[in-house]
Design an enzyme around this catalytic site. Structure first.
Site, PDB file in Angstrom:
ATOM      1  N   ASP A 188      -5.512  -9.808   5.639  1.00  0.00           N
ATOM      2  CA  ASP A 188      -4.986  -8.919   5.402  1.00  0.00           C
ATOM      3  C   ASP A 188      -5.673  -7.496   4.192  1.00  0.00           C
ATOM      4  OD1 ASP A 188      -3.607  -6.580   4.039  1.00  0.00           O
ATOM      5  OD2 ASP A 188      -1.484  -7.033   4.700  1.00  0.00           O
ATOM      6  N   ARG A 208       2.112   4.367  24.252  1.00  0.00           N
ATOM      7  CA  ARG A 208       2.664   3.386  24.195  1.00  0.00           C
ATOM      8  C   ARG A 208       0.891   2.665  24.109  1.00  0.00           C
ATOM      9  NH1 ARG A 208       5.754   0.224  26.926  1.00  0.00           N
ATOM     10  NH2 ARG A 208       7.080   1.911  27.971  1.00  0.00           N
ATOM     11  N   TYR A 256       2.361 -10.570   0.712  1.00  0.00           N
ATOM     12  CA  TYR A 256       3.161  -8.784   0.881  1.00  0.00           C
ATOM     13  C   TYR A 256       4.624  -9.736   1.037  1.00  0.00           C
ATOM     14  CZ  TYR A 256       4.653  -4.034   2.206  1.00  0.00           C
ATOM     15  OH  TYR A 256       5.503  -3.580   1.954  1.00  0.00           O
ATOM     16  N   LYS A 281      -1.682   3.555   3.069  1.00  0.00           N
ATOM     17  CA  LYS A 281      -2.302   3.258   1.814  1.00  0.00           C
ATOM     18  C   LYS A 281      -3.796   3.838   1.787  1.00  0.00           C
ATOM     19  CE  LYS A 281       1.601   0.383   1.505  1.00  0.00           C
ATOM     20  NZ  LYS A 281       1.032  -1.161   1.803  1.00  0.00           N
TER      21      LYS A 281
HETATM   22  C1  PLP Z   1       2.131  -2.131   2.141  1.00  0.00           C
HETATM   23  C2  PLP Z   1       1.307  -3.522   2.793  1.00  0.00           C
HETATM   24  C3  PLP Z   1       1.967  -4.020   4.813  1.00  0.00           C
HETATM   25  C4  PLP Z   1       2.997  -2.937   4.589  1.00  0.00           C
HETATM   26  O1  PLP Z   1       2.468  -2.327   5.059  1.00  0.00           O
HETATM   27  P1  PLP Z   1       3.580  -1.180   5.821  1.00  0.00           P
HETATM   28  O2  PLP Z   1       2.642   0.469   5.922  1.00  0.00           O
HETATM   29  O3  PLP Z   1       4.165  -0.747   4.362  1.00  0.00           O
HETATM   30  O4  PLP Z   1       4.132  -1.292   6.948  1.00  0.00           O
HETATM   31  C5  PLP Z   1       1.103  -4.431   4.269  1.00  0.00           C
HETATM   32  N1  PLP Z   1       0.570  -5.313   3.645  1.00  0.00           N
HETATM   33  C6  PLP Z   1       0.202  -4.994   1.857  1.00  0.00           C
HETATM   34  C7  PLP Z   1      -1.000  -5.451   1.037  1.00  0.00           C
HETATM   35  C8  PLP Z   1       0.840  -3.825   1.852  1.00  0.00           C
HETATM   36  O5  PLP Z   1       0.207  -2.936   0.507  1.00  0.00           O
END
Ligand code: PLP
Length: 369
Positions: free
Chosen positions: A157, A32, A85, A182
């Site tokens: 982000d 952790r 998001y 992603k």
């Molecule tokens: C998918 C996504 C998230 C969240 O990510 P997870 O891995 O699904 O928790 C946050 N910001 C953006 C822009 C995303 O596309």
């Protein structure tokens, strides 16, 4: 890098053990706190983003929550862009309702609005390099400069752009967030998140909090992410090239009223995107003239593209935001976000562009009936 599939580590020297629990750069003690495979991934992403260090999480939302909860307290004020998001928007609403956070919303390209919104309690400006699903691009240099002038931190982000298209720290961001689920991992086979820091003290503060939060990534998922990242640059090239082919042709198609992709000169963010991004990204959306019924027919007509959430994997995915990712918005909120009942989002994969175009055209024909 091997997979250190272990929860903890054994010691000879008790003082090394004790020290490892107090800082991220001591010995590896417990999963952790840190793990060598996870650390290797953190260093790789920090390197790509030009940050000093990074903290990995079990998902993108894990990373976002780690930063929000690790840095903010009740009564603090956050300035965020309107188009966020869905998971992040939901989390901010919840922090407002249950933990006394204050949030003001501004457009992603309006630094004057940031300065006007700043209060003594303002701690953070929260942006997304490219917003979902209409692909607005944030004016990172101007927005980060406004935050700096106001003495507040900026978190960006960068999931949609990936560090191949944009490195927000170069434009003044303090924290860069990723859903490594992603593009970074790239094969739709895991969940992961990352927070990258421009500043060492900020990194240590969030690392400490992450040890307590426990949104810890698994070593195997981290290893798969590292493996996926080896082809990130090549995949991004193909995602963007395919998106260009589809966006350009969709814009000419009689069943399509509008295409939203920053590479098109008609997109409101085109000039900014041309300055800020090394390419125009792999996600696009378009509005069907036939509205919601056409959108629904299109969704069930695609054959090569898959009807599925998420993005950034090798396969092309389509979804209908009004009934899925943005279903919680009412008509007025949808309109404000620019999302129509006939809007379709396409997360373009790395298939052959002509195969994709064949699929989209046959689905458009069915949608248009
Ligand atoms: C998918 C996504 C998230 C969240 O990510 P997870 O891995 O699904 O928790 C946050 N910001 C953006 C822009 C995303 O596309």
């Amino acid at each position: 890098m091997p997979i250190y599939q272990t929860s903890g580590f054994q010691f000879e020297d008790p003082s090394v053990f004790a020290d490892g629990m107090t800082r991220p750069d001591g010995a590896f003690v417990y999963g952790r706190y840190s793990n060598p495979t996870v650390r290797s991934l953190e260093e790789a992403v920090a390197g790509l983003e030009g940050g000093v260090a990074a903290v990995a999480a079990a998902s993108g939302m894990g990373a976002i929550n780690m930063v929000l909860l690790g840095l903010l307290q009740p009564g603090d004020h956050v300035i965020a862009q309107h188009a966020l998001y869905g998971g992040t928007a939901h989390m901010l609403d919840d922090l407002v309702e249950r933990f006394g956070l204050q949030v003001s919303y501004v457009a992603e390209d309006d630094p004057a609005a940031v300065l006007a919104a700043v209060r003594p309690q303002t701690k953070l400006l929260y942006l997304e390099t490219i917003a979902n699903p209409m692909t607005q691009v944030a004016d990172l240099p101007a927005m980060c400069a406004a935050a700096r002038e106001a003495g507040i931190l900026t978190a960006v982000d960068n999931t949609f752009a990936s560090p191949i298209l944009c490195r927000p720290i170069e434009h003044g961001a303090d924290i860069v967030l990723h859903s490594t689920t992603k593009y970074l991992s790239g094969h739709a086979d895991l969940l992961g998140g990352m927070a990258v820091f421009a500043d060492d003290a900020l990194y240590r503060k969030v690392w400490s909090y992450s040890c307590a939060l426990g949104a810890t990534p698994d070593p195997f998922a981290s290893w798969l992410t590292l493996r996926g990242m080896q082809t990130l640059a090549v995949r991004m090239e193909r995602h963007c090239a395919n998106a260009r082919v589809l966006a350009t042709r969709l814009a000419e198609h009689p069943a399509v009223a509008a295409v939203h992709w920053p590479g098109l000169t008609t997109h409101p963010s085109h000039d900014l995107a041309a300055k800020l991004l090394s390419d125009f990204n792999g996600v696009l959306s378009f509005d069907l003239r036939g509205g919601r019924p056409a959108g629904e027919r299109f969704m069930s007509a695609v054959r090569l593209a898959l009807l599925a959430p998420s993005l950034g994997g090798v396969e092309t995915l389509v979804l209908h935001p009004a009934s899925t990712s943005h279903r919680l918005l009412d008509d007025a909120q949808l309109a404000q976000a620019g999302i129509g009942q006939g809007t379709v989002r396409v997360a373009v994969g790395i298939e052959h562009a002509e195969d994709l175009w064949d699929d989209l055209t046959q689905a458009l024909e069915i949608a248009d009936q």
